[in-house]
Design a protein around this motif. Structure first.
Motif, mmCIF file in Angstrom:
data_model
loop_
_atom_site.group_PDB
_atom_site.id
_atom_site.type_symbol
_atom_site.label_atom_id
_atom_site.label_comp_id
_atom_site.label_asym_id
_atom_site.label_seq_id
_atom_site.Cartn_x
_atom_site.Cartn_y
_atom_site.Cartn_z
ATOM 1 N N TYR A 179 0.824 -1.209 0.000
ATOM 2 C CA TYR A 179 0.000 0.000 0.000
ATOM 3 C C TYR A 179 0.858 1.259 0.000
ATOM 4 N N GLU A 180 0.309 2.299 -0.585
ATOM 5 C CA GLU A 180 1.007 3.580 -0.596
ATOM 6 C C GLU A 180 1.167 4.149 0.815
ATOM 7 N N ASP A 181 0.163 3.925 1.650
ATOM 8 C CA ASP A 181 0.195 4.474 3.005
ATOM 9 C C ASP A 181 0.576 3.407 4.029
ATOM 10 N N ALA A 182 1.475 2.499 3.645
ATOM 11 C CA ALA A 182 1.852 1.370 4.497
ATOM 12 C C ALA A 182 2.353 1.825 5.864
ATOM 13 N N GLY A 183 3.133 2.898 5.901
ATOM 14 C CA GLY A 183 3.723 3.345 7.149
ATOM 15 C C GLY A 183 2.713 3.712 8.212
ATOM 16 N N THR A 184 1.520 4.129 7.799
ATOM 17 C CA THR A 184 0.516 4.547 8.787
ATOM 18 C C THR A 184 0.000 3.372 9.603
ATOM 19 N N ALA A 185 0.045 2.157 9.039
ATOM 20 C CA ALA A 185 -0.508 0.989 9.732
ATOM 21 C C ALA A 185 0.235 0.700 11.027
ATOM 22 N N TYR A 186 1.500 1.097 11.097
ATOM 23 C CA TYR A 186 2.289 0.859 12.297
ATOM 24 C C TYR A 186 1.979 1.880 13.394
ATOM 25 N N LYS A 187 1.172 2.887 13.059
ATOM 26 C CA LYS A 187 0.809 3.930 14.021
ATOM 27 C C LYS A 187 -0.664 3.790 14.384
ATOM 28 N N SER A 188 -1.040 2.602 14.780
ATOM 29 C CA SER A 188 -2.444 2.334 15.089
ATOM 30 C C SER A 188 -2.560 1.465 16.334
ATOM 31 N N PHE A 189 -3.721 1.534 16.970
ATOM 32 C CA PHE A 189 -4.023 0.765 18.178
ATOM 33 C C PHE A 189 -2.947 1.021 19.241
ATOM 34 N N ARG A 190 -2.634 0.023 20.050
ATOM 35 C CA ARG A 190 -1.609 0.170 21.086
ATOM 36 C C ARG A 190 -0.249 -0.072 20.440
ATOM 37 N N GLN A 191 0.480 0.970 20.154
ATOM 38 C CA GLN A 191 1.698 0.864 19.365
ATOM 39 C C GLN A 191 2.810 0.150 20.143
ATOM 40 N N THR A 192 3.411 -0.860 19.498
ATOM 41 C CA THR A 192 4.496 -1.618 20.117
ATOM 42 C C THR A 192 5.696 -1.734 19.195
ATOM 43 N N GLY A 193 5.615 -1.106 18.017
ATOM 44 C CA GLY A 193 6.685 -1.255 17.038
ATOM 45 C C GLY A 193 6.385 -2.346 16.028
ATOM 46 N N GLN A 194 5.400 -3.194 16.342
ATOM 47 C CA GLN A 194 4.978 -4.251 15.434
ATOM 48 C C GLN A 194 3.571 -3.932 14.918
ATOM 49 N N LEU A 195 3.206 -4.601 13.836
ATOM 50 C CA LEU A 195 1.834 -4.415 13.339
ATOM 51 C C LEU A 195 0.855 -5.002 14.338
ATOM 52 N N PRO A 196 -0.086 -4.218 14.856
ATOM 53 C CA PRO A 196 -1.048 -4.734 15.846
ATOM 54 C C PRO A 196 -2.189 -5.489 15.173
ATOM 55 N N VAL A 197 -1.852 -6.605 14.539
ATOM 56 C CA VAL A 197 -2.828 -7.361 13.757
ATOM 57 C C VAL A 197 -3.933 -7.912 14.648
ATOM 58 N N GLU A 198 -3.586 -8.427 15.809
ATOM 59 C CA GLU A 198 -4.603 -9.026 16.675
ATOM 60 C C GLU A 198 -5.640 -7.998 17.111
ATOM 61 N N GLU A 199 -5.200 -6.763 17.369
ATOM 62 C CA GLU A 199 -6.150 -5.709 17.733
ATOM 63 C C GLU A 199 -7.104 -5.404 16.582
ATOM 64 N N ALA A 200 -6.554 -5.389 15.359
ATOM 65 C CA ALA A 200 -7.401 -5.146 14.188
ATOM 66 C C ALA A 200 -8.421 -6.271 14.013
ATOM 67 N N VAL A 201 -7.985 -7.512 14.224
ATOM 68 C CA VAL A 201 -8.890 -8.661 14.122
ATOM 69 C C VAL A 201 -9.991 -8.547 15.173
ATOM 70 N N ALA A 202 -9.610 -8.182 16.394
ATOM 71 C CA ALA A 202 -10.601 -8.056 17.465
ATOM 72 C C ALA A 202 -11.645 -6.995 17.124
ATOM 73 N N LEU A 203 -11.194 -5.869 16.575
ATOM 74 C CA LEU A 203 -12.134 -4.808 16.211
ATOM 75 C C LEU A 203 -13.083 -5.278 15.121
ATOM 76 N N LEU A 204 -12.552 -5.868 14.057
ATOM 77 C CA LEU A 204 -13.388 -6.308 12.940
ATOM 78 C C LEU A 204 -14.349 -7.412 13.375
ATOM 79 N N THR A 205 -13.914 -8.259 14.305
ATOM 80 C CA THR A 205 -14.802 -9.300 14.818
ATOM 81 C C THR A 205 -15.936 -8.684 15.628
ATOM 82 N N SER A 206 -15.613 -7.684 16.444
ATOM 83 C CA SER A 206 -16.648 -7.054 17.263
ATOM 84 C C SER A 206 -17.696 -6.343 16.411
ATOM 85 N N PHE A 207 -17.305 -5.928 15.199
ATOM 86 C CA PHE A 207 -18.246 -5.270 14.283
ATOM 87 C C PHE A 207 -18.925 -6.256 13.336
ATOM 88 N N GLY A 208 -18.610 -7.534 13.447
ATOM 89 C CA GLY A 208 -19.270 -8.543 12.619
ATOM 90 C C GLY A 208 -18.683 -8.694 11.234
#
Length: 493
Positions: free
Chosen positions: A145-174
């Protein structure tokens, strides 16, 4: 799936937000930042059927409650005031309300300048699920993605991609099921995310599809995507194609096309002249040509038609309340009653049924030198109008370059052409200051800036005995006269 099926699924996806609305009812106390007080969390958790930690600093640290709270406020299910939140009735397509709520949560969980990071990451998660690929592939997808760098600045930032947080959010929204698979609602959302992606637009994209992608975007983002589509096309040829497609499009798509073509200035004049023979584009073309000294401009009927057109576009982009303020600023509901636009009658009905009320915001405008003013301003005021108010209060005589900064996003007058600045005339104080305690920064004369901090102190009911805007910290008849010259619609009118 059909539209009605998606709407049904979206209603289920908003189930936690709807449960919160029912629990909030006539009122629940909130903090100055507009979130539930910690003492309310056990009862809210019980209403939602979720768990909360024993010790909580703020409700914003409890995603199972904070996410539906943010979604409920964005979708209009609850209204958060200075001291409490109350439940509201909302009339709208559940699918659009669901997407509005999800977008609000994604923005809240994004920490880059444009608040895109969580959206970028969730888009990649949905793509992996759509391809039935393992979640370990999300990082590789993001890097495309063109805006790839922004993905690392999301949820609880740890330096890694917070994939599990994204999964939890999308699951909670169905959008994902319990096994992290894409649901039909998630597939619909994935299509919307892809349509809004920057790299999805190429010169080969059909013009009607381009308009559908431009329609929901802020003007600056729409312009950047449109330039991708124009590619090597001569502006006049691309403008002609875009406007021809706009003639048969929805009002919000037509307005998006008009805004893009206007950006090419004089080069697009032949395309505008060609539009004089089209029914829906003729008023737009006559207004555009008049700005270049051609023709007689629009008459009264065409002006009412254009007001309706732009109000419908505002409704589609930013909601019914924004359409209400636009119509109000342009002459009121009587304009719609006398408009021959095909959408005028339905919009009039919706605005009448909504019965919006205009509140007044008490703002404190402070200069870094220590000087300050307290002013009362209708909540429907745009940042562009606020600029004029500050200019009068502070005694600035010219109209130098200026900018507002709101939650990392910058706004200015589009006439100045400042890069990466959004249109100050398209955002209202009701959005900037949804509750007291919020603030923004303002700078006048960017070469040698006068810097200000503007804070919303209170939300008030309008007083028929007061003419707004009104400065209440200084008694100065001349200042009152200069503010009165702004001729703003009065909230009690």
């Amino acid at each position: 799936m059909t539209t009605s099926q998606i709407s049904t699924l979206a209603g289920r996806g908003l189930s936690h937000a709807i449960k919160l609305k029912r629990w909030v009812g006539p009122g629940k106390p909130v903090t100055a930042k507009g979130v539930l007080k910690p003492s309310q969390l056990p009862a809210a958790a019980a209403a939602l059927g979720v768990q909360v930690p024993a010790k909580v600093r703020t409700a914003a640290d409890v995603p199972p409650i904070h996410w539906p709270w943010v979604a409920a406020e964005a979708a209009g299910l609850i209204e958060v005031g200075a001291a409490k939140a109350v439940a509201c009735e909302v009339d709208g397509d559940p699918a659009q309300l669901w997407l509005t709520g999800l977008d609000a949560v994604l923005a809240a969980e994004s920490h880059d300048r444009d608040r895109r990071g969580a959206c970028t990451l969730c888009r990649a998660v949905l793509t992996a699920a759509a391809d039935e690929a393992p979640l370990e592939s999300v990082g590789d997808i993001v890097e495309e993605y063109e805006d790839a760098g922004t993905a690392y600045k999301s949820f609880r930032q740890t330096g890694q991609l917070p994939v599990e947080e994204a999964v939890a959010l999308l699951t909670s929204f169905g959008a994902l099921d319990g096994k992290k698979r894409l649901t039909p609602l998630g597939r619909w959302a994935h299509e919307r995310f892809e349509a809004r992606a920057p790299e999805s637009v190429t010169p080969d994209l059909p013009a009607p599809e381009l308009l559908a992608r431009l329609a929901p975007l802020p003007e600056d983002e729409a312009w950047r995507l449109a330039l991708r589509w124009f590619g090597d096309r001569r502006p006049v040829y691309g403008a002609a194609q875009l406007l021809y497609a706009a003639e048969y499009a929805a009002p919000v798509e037509r307005v998006a096309a008009v805004d893009v073509v206007a950006g090419f200035g004089e080069e697009a004049l032949p395309a505008w002249r060609n539009c004089l023979r089209h029914k829906n584009l003729r008023p737009h073309a006559m207004a555009a040509l008049k700005s270049w000294g051609e023709g007689r401009g629009v008459d009264g009927a065409q002006r009412r038609w254009l007001i309706t057109e732009y109000a419908l576009a505002a409704r589609a982009r930013r909601g019914l309340e924004d359409a209400f303020h636009y119509v109000r600023d342009s002459g009121g509901l009587a304009v719609l009653e006398d408009s021959d636009h095909s959408g005028a009658r339905e919009l009039h009905r919706a605005l009448t049924a909504a019965n919006f009320r205009v509140r007044v915001q008490q703002l404190k405008i402070s200069r870094t030198t220590g000087e300050w003013w307290r002013v009362l301003v209708p909540a429907g005021t745009t940042l562009g109008a606020l600029h004029e108010i500050v200019r009068i209060l502070a005694g600035h005589r010219g109209d130098e370059l200026h900018e507002f900064e709101v939650d990392g996003a910058r706004y200015s007058d589009p006439f100045h052409g400042l890069a990466e600045h959004r249109d100050e005339h398209e955002i209202r104080l009701s959005k900037v200051f949804p509750r007291p305690g919020n603030g923004l920064s303002y700078a006048y004369d960017l070469a040698q800036p006068w810097e200000y901090r503007i804070t919303c102190e209170k939300l008030l009911e309008p007083d028929p005995g007061v003419r707004y805007p009104a400065c209440v910290s200084v008694t100065d008849p001349e200042l009152d006269r200069r503010l009165a010259r702004l001729r703003m619609p009065q909230p009690w009118a």
